[in-house]
Scaffold this motif. Structure first.
Motif, PDB file in Angstrom:
ATOM      1  N   THR A   1      42.240  39.976  42.503  1.00 21.83           N
ATOM      2  CA  THR A   1      42.566  37.728  42.436  1.00 21.83           C
ATOM      3  C   THR A   1      43.480  38.196  43.575  1.00 21.83           C
ATOM      4  OG1 THR A   1      41.313  38.465  40.370  1.00 21.83           O
ATOM      5  CG2 THR A   1      43.235  36.284  41.326  1.00 21.83           C
TER       6      THR A   1
ATOM      7  N   ALA B   1      41.986  38.869  47.113  1.00 22.55           N
ATOM      8  CA  ALA B   1      41.368  38.056  47.424  1.00 22.55           C
ATOM      9  C   ALA B   1      42.106  36.659  47.710  1.00 22.55           C
ATOM     10  CB  ALA B   1      40.389  37.380  45.844  1.00 22.55           C
TER      11      ALA B   1
ATOM     12  N   PHE C   1      47.232  33.569  37.355  1.00 24.85           N
ATOM     13  CA  PHE C   1      47.106  34.837  37.089  1.00 24.85           C
ATOM     14  C   PHE C   1      47.680  34.519  35.729  1.00 24.85           C
ATOM     15  CE2 PHE C   1      48.415  35.350  41.915  1.00 24.85           C
ATOM     16  CZ  PHE C   1      47.414  35.981  41.853  1.00 24.85           C
TER      17      PHE C   1
ATOM     18  N   ASP D   1      45.739  44.313  43.011  1.00 23.62           N
ATOM     19  CA  ASP D   1      44.300  43.160  41.793  1.00 23.62           C
ATOM     20  C   ASP D   1      43.208  43.032  42.743  1.00 23.62           C
ATOM     21  OD1 ASP D   1      45.075  42.097  39.026  1.00 23.62           O
ATOM     22  OD2 ASP D   1      43.836  40.965  41.220  1.00 23.62           O
TER      23      ASP D   1
END
Ligand code: SF4
Length: 109
Positions: free
Chosen positions: A48, A51, A91, A46
């Protein structure tokens, strides 16, 4: 001579630290919110997650920012779920692994 003593005390410290981490994982994985089981798991691929350097298994994170014992279940953004996963405020609508980790880990107050 004193060097050997240093090594021995360091080994004792590492053993104690490992024991503490295991207790934290067990305590954090006790189910509290059954609904969390329905949330899809965050994937390591994913955007995010990438990151933030999120990993499902904190022990496999090679990130130098991770301190021994830090896992999602002892992070203030984590809410206990069931099945070893729970929601994380970073999340929304998803759940993270109780034994996972990311760079935003903040110890529970
Ligand atoms: S913010 Fe905390 S609970 Fe959320 S993924 Fe990162 S370490 Fe885990």
């Amino acid at each position: 001579m004193s060097h050997e003593k240093d090594l021995a005390s360091r080994r004792r410290f590492l053993k104690a630290a490992a024991g503490t981490a295991a207790v934290a994982v067990v305590a954090g994985s006790l189910p509290r919110f059954a609904r969390a089981a329905d949330l899809p798991h965050v994937s390591e691929s994913d955007p995010t997650a990438k990151a933030l350097g999120y990993v499902e298994d904190a022990g496999k994170s090679g990130n130098p920012k991770r301190k021994p014992g830090d896992v999602c279940s002892n992070c203030q953004f984590y809410s206990a779920g069931s099945g070893g996963y729970g929601p994380c405020q970073l999340f929304p609508g998803k759940s993270v692994n109780a034994k996972g980790w990311c760079v935003s880990h903040t110890p529970k107050a």
